[in-house]
Design a protein around this motif. Sequence first.
Motif, short mmCIF file in Angstrom:
data_model
loop_
_atom_site.label_atom_id
_atom_site.label_comp_id
_atom_site.label_asym_id
_atom_site.label_seq_id
_atom_site.Cartn_x
_atom_site.Cartn_y
_atom_site.Cartn_z
N UNK A 137 94.62 64.57 66.17
CA UNK A 137 93.21 64.58 65.79
C UNK A 137 92.91 65.97 65.26
N UNK A 138 92.44 66.05 64.01
CA UNK A 138 92.13 67.35 63.41
C UNK A 138 90.63 67.48 63.21
N UNK A 139 90.10 68.65 63.58
CA UNK A 139 88.69 68.96 63.36
C UNK A 139 88.60 69.91 62.17
N UNK A 140 87.76 69.54 61.20
CA UNK A 140 87.60 70.36 60.01
C UNK A 140 86.16 70.86 59.92
N UNK A 141 86.02 72.11 59.42
CA UNK A 141 84.70 72.67 59.15
C UNK A 141 84.64 73.05 57.68
N UNK A 142 83.44 72.97 57.10
CA UNK A 142 83.30 73.34 55.69
C UNK A 142 83.31 74.85 55.54
N UNK A 143 83.94 75.32 54.48
CA UNK A 143 83.93 76.73 54.16
C UNK A 143 84.05 76.88 52.66
N UNK A 144 83.73 78.06 52.18
CA UNK A 144 83.85 78.35 50.75
C UNK A 144 85.14 79.13 50.54
N UNK A 145 85.96 78.65 49.61
CA UNK A 145 87.25 79.31 49.36
C UNK A 145 87.36 79.70 47.89
N UNK A 146 88.11 80.78 47.66
CA UNK A 146 88.36 81.24 46.30
C UNK A 146 89.54 80.45 45.75
N UNK A 147 89.33 79.73 44.63
CA UNK A 147 90.40 78.86 44.11
C UNK A 147 91.08 79.44 42.87
N UNK A 148 90.46 80.43 42.22
CA UNK A 148 91.12 81.07 41.08
C UNK A 148 90.47 82.41 40.80
N UNK A 149 91.13 83.23 39.95
CA UNK A 149 90.61 84.55 39.63
C UNK A 149 91.03 85.55 40.66
N UNK A 150 90.53 86.78 40.54
CA UNK A 150 90.92 87.83 41.49
C UNK A 150 90.44 87.42 42.87
N UNK A 151 91.33 87.52 43.85
CA UNK A 151 91.06 86.93 45.17
C UNK A 151 90.20 87.86 46.02
N UNK A 152 88.91 87.91 45.72
CA UNK A 152 87.99 88.65 46.58
C UNK A 152 87.83 87.85 47.87
N UNK A 153 87.38 88.52 48.91
CA UNK A 153 87.14 87.81 50.16
C UNK A 153 86.02 86.80 49.95
N UNK A 154 86.32 85.55 50.26
CA UNK A 154 85.30 84.50 50.12
C UNK A 154 84.26 84.63 51.22
N UNK A 155 84.55 85.49 52.22
CA UNK A 155 83.59 85.64 53.32
C UNK A 155 82.28 86.20 52.80
N UNK A 156 82.38 87.26 52.00
CA UNK A 156 81.18 87.86 51.42
C UNK A 156 81.27 87.75 49.90
N UNK A 157 80.24 87.14 49.28
CA UNK A 157 80.19 87.05 47.83
C UNK A 157 78.90 87.72 47.36
#
Length: 517
Positions: free
Chosen positions: A29-49
């Motif tokens: 059983x897997x529990x998933x939470x929504x988050x924002x991820x960087x999918x392309x371009x320079x990989x800045x931290x998706x934590x702070x945009x």
Amino acid sequence: QTKTGIALLYDEVSENAYDIRLKLTKEVLTIQKQDVVCVSGSDHSANHRTVTLRRQPVGGLGLSIKGGAEHKVPVVISKIFKDQAAEQTGMLFIGDAIIQVNGINVESATHEEVVHLLRNAGDEVTITVQYLREAPSFLKLPLGSPGPSSDHSSGASSPLFDSGLHLNGNSTNTAPSSPSSPIANEPKYEKRWLDTLSVPLLMARISRYKTGTDKLRSNAFEVLALDGVSTGILQFYTAQESTDWLRAMSTNISDLTLQNMKMANKCCSPSDQVIHMGWVNERLEGTDSSQLYKFKFLALKGSSFYIFSSPPVSTLDWLRAEKIYNLCEVLFKIHKLWLADDCWLQANLYLGIHQDFDLEDQRPYCFSVMVGHGKSHYFNVELGSELAVWEKSFQRAIFLEVQRTGSKTYVCSWQGDTLCFTVDFALGFTCFDSKTKNVLWRFKFSQLKGSSDDGKTRVKLLFQNLDTKQIETKELEFQDLTAVLHCIHSFIAAKVASVDPVFIDSQSIARKYMYSN
């Protein structure tokens, strides 16, 4: 086959619930939470945009916000309007918490303070955001599909004020500004469901009750892995959803247990096979007479009934059981059975009875196993189907043990003489002198017409003489009378089952309930 669905994860400390996605496979059983991820371009931290918005003459910033320090939650983006400034950046999402506005930290700001800042920030507004993975459900943020979405509003009202910033603020420039749009080399972000916890289902257990109590959680339960890792409280929107998930998870756990039993049985002799095993709750009588329940793992294996605090993994573990009883000397008894899986709960909800009401015992699927010296263990399972399996398994395990053993002999006494009393599958009852081995009397099972006992050591057995048709009374004293009575019951039941196998099914309380449903 994989089952997925949206649920809430309830935090008992903060009393908040958060949106999660469940993914159930045969083994995990897997529990998933929504988050924002960087999918392309320079990989800045998706934590702070950090995003710059150009206010548009029509549509303003193109977003709405909710929350604030007065509600003990950050200010979050609650709506993003199609083809307007916020959406055109490709970097803002429903559920983003606003951390800074034009360099000013707003983490401790009230709702009105943030609205004022945004409306009076000029034509270009630079905001720093961080996706709020555990947004309390009372914010009623629409989940929607991943990705920067158009207005995903569910239409559900929120107790919090929803301020729209799609209207014009105090703009100094009347000329239409160029739209906010992502630059080619800028990173691209997406909102996705990410795995945050995986719970292996092998030997896992489920509980619908508040820890150690009889208080049932409404439309909620938790799953605990073998190593004790918990999913937390999984809350569902309807009783039907809760029941569906409970059954699906229980089925997968049962299937894995069955596989595990088959593997274990390959290493065991035919006379030492595992018939059934699984988690139950045992009621413990407290000194203050309050009822406490503890998880116990039961197993029916070979000639014995085992009670463990945790499942046996190695061969040595079988020797470390808390209790081991001979199967011929136990008596299985169903104590409480409701007529449908959750009809009693649904009836309570229909009548407006809340879950904090006190009943002597709210647990519906209960059975006891009576053992020697008048003692017994009282157990509860989560589903009626589990109760039916335990009933059938105990019957099968006891019958197999009776047929394997063939006979059991107990030392007893009467009027100062030491005697031996034998229950034999083929011959019935025999009593003989322990020294001389002389048979004093013998009767078939069919000749036993009744019995009575003093609840301590003495029993009267009433037999019908085949020739005279008269009733003969035989009195005996045993050190452990309960074990002997259970043994007599086991042998007679096994004898009846061997002659008429259908009889046993006709006597099954739990299975009658299963088939009627």
